[in-house]
Design a protein around this motif. Structure first.
Motif, PDB file in Angstrom:
ATOM      1  N   THR A  91       0.665  -1.309   0.015  1.00 61.23           N
ATOM      2  CA  THR A  91       0.107   0.051  -0.129  1.00 61.23           C
ATOM      3  C   THR A  91       0.844   1.154  -0.038  1.00 61.23           C
ATOM      4  OG1 THR A  91      -0.117  -0.055   2.423  1.00 61.23           O
ATOM      5  CG2 THR A  91      -2.152  -1.162   1.258  1.00 61.23           C
ATOM      6  N   LYS A  92       2.136   1.110   0.078  1.00 60.19           N
ATOM      7  CA  LYS A  92       3.199   2.252   0.142  1.00 60.19           C
ATOM      8  C   LYS A  92       2.751   3.379  -1.021  1.00 60.19           C
ATOM      9  CE  LYS A  92       7.827   3.710   0.671  1.00 60.19           C
ATOM     10  NZ  LYS A  92       9.129   3.290   0.690  1.00 60.19           N
ATOM     11  N   ALA A  93       2.584   2.942  -2.354  1.00 58.03           N
ATOM     12  CA  ALA A  93       2.453   3.829  -3.446  1.00 58.03           C
ATOM     13  C   ALA A  93       1.059   4.499  -3.222  1.00 58.03           C
ATOM     14  CB  ALA A  93       2.741   3.120  -4.640  1.00 58.03           C
ATOM     15  N   LEU A  94       0.016   3.747  -3.170  1.00 60.89           N
ATOM     16  CA  LEU A  94      -1.224   4.238  -2.791  1.00 60.89           C
ATOM     17  C   LEU A  94      -1.270   5.232  -1.532  1.00 60.89           C
ATOM     18  CD1 LEU A  94      -4.082   3.907  -3.749  1.00 60.89           C
ATOM     19  CD2 LEU A  94      -4.495   2.145  -2.112  1.00 60.89           C
ATOM     20  N   THR A  95      -0.710   4.959  -0.358  1.00 61.51           N
ATOM     21  CA  THR A  95      -0.542   5.845   0.707  1.00 61.51           C
ATOM     22  C   THR A  95       0.081   7.289   0.030  1.00 61.51           C
ATOM     23  OG1 THR A  95      -0.735   4.093   2.488  1.00 61.51           O
ATOM     24  CG2 THR A  95      -0.018   6.238   2.905  1.00 61.51           C
ATOM     25  N   SER A  96       1.287   7.068  -0.501  1.00 53.47           N
ATOM     26  CA  SER A  96       1.957   8.046  -0.797  1.00 53.47           C
ATOM     27  C   SER A  96       1.158   9.154  -1.864  1.00 53.47           C
ATOM     28  CB  SER A  96       3.370   7.960  -1.713  1.00 53.47           C
ATOM     29  OG  SER A  96       4.093   7.243  -0.582  1.00 53.47           O
ATOM     30  N   SER A  97       0.141   8.512  -2.717  1.00 53.40           N
ATOM     31  CA  SER A  97      -0.620   9.162  -3.764  1.00 53.40           C
ATOM     32  C   SER A  97      -1.815   9.969  -3.090  1.00 53.40           C
ATOM     33  CB  SER A  97      -1.017   8.234  -4.704  1.00 53.40           C
ATOM     34  OG  SER A  97      -0.250   7.605  -5.499  1.00 53.40           O
ATOM     35  N   ALA A  98      -2.236   9.272  -1.926  1.00 55.77           N
ATOM     36  CA  ALA A  98      -3.151   9.923  -1.249  1.00 55.77           C
ATOM     37  C   ALA A  98      -2.832  11.266  -0.284  1.00 55.77           C
ATOM     38  CB  ALA A  98      -3.993   8.973  -0.311  1.00 55.77           C
ATOM     39  N   ILE A  99      -1.660  11.000   0.169  1.00 57.79           N
ATOM     40  CA  ILE A  99      -0.946  12.053   0.947  1.00 57.79           C
ATOM     41  C   ILE A  99      -0.750  13.160  -0.058  1.00 57.79           C
ATOM     42  CG2 ILE A  99       1.037  12.752   2.302  1.00 57.79           C
ATOM     43  CD1 ILE A  99       1.321   9.836   3.178  1.00 57.79           C
ATOM     44  N   ALA A 100      -0.089  12.961  -1.259  1.00 54.56           N
ATOM     45  CA  ALA A 100       0.187  14.109  -2.250  1.00 54.56           C
ATOM     46  C   ALA A 100      -0.839  14.697  -2.690  1.00 54.56           C
ATOM     47  CB  ALA A 100       0.958  13.378  -3.487  1.00 54.56           C
ATOM     48  N   GLY A 101      -2.135  14.087  -2.926  1.00 59.31           N
ATOM     49  CA  GLY A 101      -3.458  14.482  -3.315  1.00 59.31           C
ATOM     50  C   GLY A 101      -4.103  15.503  -2.322  1.00 59.31           C
ATOM     51  N   LEU A 102      -3.962  15.110  -0.977  1.00 58.43           N
ATOM     52  CA  LEU A 102      -4.396  15.816   0.079  1.00 58.43           C
ATOM     53  C   LEU A 102      -3.504  17.213   0.151  1.00 58.43           C
ATOM     54  CD1 LEU A 102      -5.177  13.175   2.862  1.00 58.43           C
ATOM     55  CD2 LEU A 102      -6.973  14.724   1.693  1.00 58.43           C
ATOM     56  N   LEU A 103      -2.215  17.306   0.230  1.00 61.28           N
ATOM     57  CA  LEU A 103      -1.547  18.379   0.492  1.00 61.28           C
ATOM     58  C   LEU A 103      -1.329  19.347  -0.903  1.00 61.28           C
ATOM     59  CD1 LEU A 103       1.271  16.630   2.768  1.00 61.28           C
ATOM     60  CD2 LEU A 103      -0.836  17.820   3.161  1.00 61.28           C
ATOM     61  N   ARG A 104      -1.589  18.593  -1.929  1.00 59.15           N
ATOM     62  CA  ARG A 104      -1.334  19.467  -3.388  1.00 59.15           C
ATOM     63  C   ARG A 104      -2.105  20.716  -3.445  1.00 59.15           C
ATOM     64  NH1 ARG A 104      -1.259  15.425  -6.994  1.00 59.15           N
ATOM     65  NH2 ARG A 104       0.964  15.387  -6.530  1.00 59.15           N
ATOM     66  N   PRO A 105      -3.044  21.096  -2.822  1.00 59.52           N
ATOM     67  CA  PRO A 105      -3.675  22.299  -2.987  1.00 59.52           C
ATOM     68  C   PRO A 105      -3.055  23.235  -2.304  1.00 59.52           C
ATOM     69  CG  PRO A 105      -5.500  20.733  -2.640  1.00 59.52           C
ATOM     70  CD  PRO A 105      -4.208  20.001  -2.380  1.00 59.52           C
ATOM     71  N   MET A 106      -2.255  22.944  -1.167  1.00 58.39           N
ATOM     72  CA  MET A 106      -1.347  23.906  -0.408  1.00 58.39           C
ATOM     73  C   MET A 106       0.060  23.765  -0.950  1.00 58.39           C
ATOM     74  SD  MET A 106      -3.079  22.836   3.333  1.00 58.39           S
ATOM     75  CE  MET A 106      -3.141  21.112   2.598  1.00 58.39           C
ATOM     76  N   LEU A 107       0.587  22.749  -1.381  1.00 60.49           N
ATOM     77  CA  LEU A 107       1.995  22.633  -1.852  1.00 60.49           C
ATOM     78  C   LEU A 107       2.055  22.096  -3.195  1.00 60.49           C
ATOM     79  CD1 LEU A 107       3.044  20.806   1.485  1.00 60.49           C
ATOM     80  CD2 LEU A 107       3.428  23.292   0.910  1.00 60.49           C
ATOM     81  N   GLN A 108       2.121  22.824  -4.017  1.00 60.96           N
ATOM     82  CA  GLN A 108       2.108  22.702  -5.575  1.00 60.96           C
ATOM     83  C   GLN A 108       3.268  21.733  -5.879  1.00 60.96           C
ATOM     84  OE1 GLN A 108      -0.378  23.775  -7.644  1.00 60.96           O
ATOM     85  NE2 GLN A 108      -1.353  24.510  -5.786  1.00 60.96           N
ATOM     86  N   ASP A 109       4.442  22.011  -5.276  1.00 58.85           N
ATOM     87  CA  ASP A 109       5.502  21.165  -5.890  1.00 58.85           C
ATOM     88  C   ASP A 109       5.650  19.899  -5.305  1.00 58.85           C
ATOM     89  OD1 ASP A 109       6.123  23.277  -7.454  1.00 58.85           O
ATOM     90  OD2 ASP A 109       7.531  24.116  -5.769  1.00 58.85           O
ATOM     91  N   ILE A 110       4.623  19.339  -4.455  1.00 58.09           N
ATOM     92  CA  ILE A 110       4.603  17.953  -3.802  1.00 58.09           C
ATOM     93  C   ILE A 110       4.612  16.949  -4.749  1.00 58.09           C
ATOM     94  CG2 ILE A 110       2.322  17.688  -3.438  1.00 58.09           C
ATOM     95  CD1 ILE A 110       3.161  16.775  -0.457  1.00 58.09           C
ATOM     96  N   ASN A 111       4.929  15.810  -4.482  1.00 57.89           N
ATOM     97  CA  ASN A 111       4.794  14.611  -5.305  1.00 57.89           C
ATOM     98  C   ASN A 111       4.719  13.379  -4.588  1.00 57.89           C
ATOM     99  OD1 ASN A 111       7.701  13.509  -5.101  1.00 57.89           O
ATOM    100  ND2 ASN A 111       8.289  15.232  -6.299  1.00 57.89           N
ATOM    101  N   VAL A 112       4.527  12.043  -5.276  1.00 56.51           N
ATOM    102  CA  VAL A 112       4.551  10.961  -4.448  1.00 56.51           C
ATOM    103  C   VAL A 112       5.566  10.492  -3.714  1.00 56.51           C
ATOM    104  CG1 VAL A 112       2.379  10.102  -5.774  1.00 56.51           C
ATOM    105  CG2 VAL A 112       4.717   9.676  -6.492  1.00 56.51           C
TER     106      VAL A 112
END
Length: 96
Positions: free
Chosen positions: A3-24
């Motif tokens: 689940t590591k990739a899925l979790t990383s994607s979810a975290i990036a998706g939640l934080l992207r509105p505040m942090l444009q440069d975030i990635n998985v």
């Protein structure tokens, strides 16, 4: 299930509105640096869906949940949203 990739994607998706440069790749370490607690729970399939991911966000004032799955057509769907009460939905994410 890995689940590591899925979790990383979810975290990036939640934080992207505040942090444009975030990635998985950077998302888990950025969340940790900001004091955001990430908790993963997995269990055997049960219920209406073969696979289901639920993301919850808790703050001092409230908790919100959203659940999604991938149906047989291969497209992801949001199936539950909880603000003050559960709402069952069948919606395609905007990027599909």
């Amino acid at each position: 299930m890995k689940t590591k990739a899925l979790t990383s994607s979810a975290i990036a998706g939640l934080l992207r509105p505040m942090l444009q440069d975030i990635n998985v790749v950077s998302a888990p370490s950025i969340a940790k640096d900001r004091g955001i607690m990430i908790e993963e729970t997995t269990r055997e399939a049960a219920g209406d869906y073969e696979s289901l991911i639920t993301v919850s966000v808790e703050t001092d004032g409230q908790t919100r949940w959203v659940s999604g799955t991938v149906f047989a057509d291969g497209r992801p769907r949001i199936v539950n949203i909880k603000a003050s009460a559960w709402t069952r939905v069948s919606a395609r994410p905007w990027f599909m």
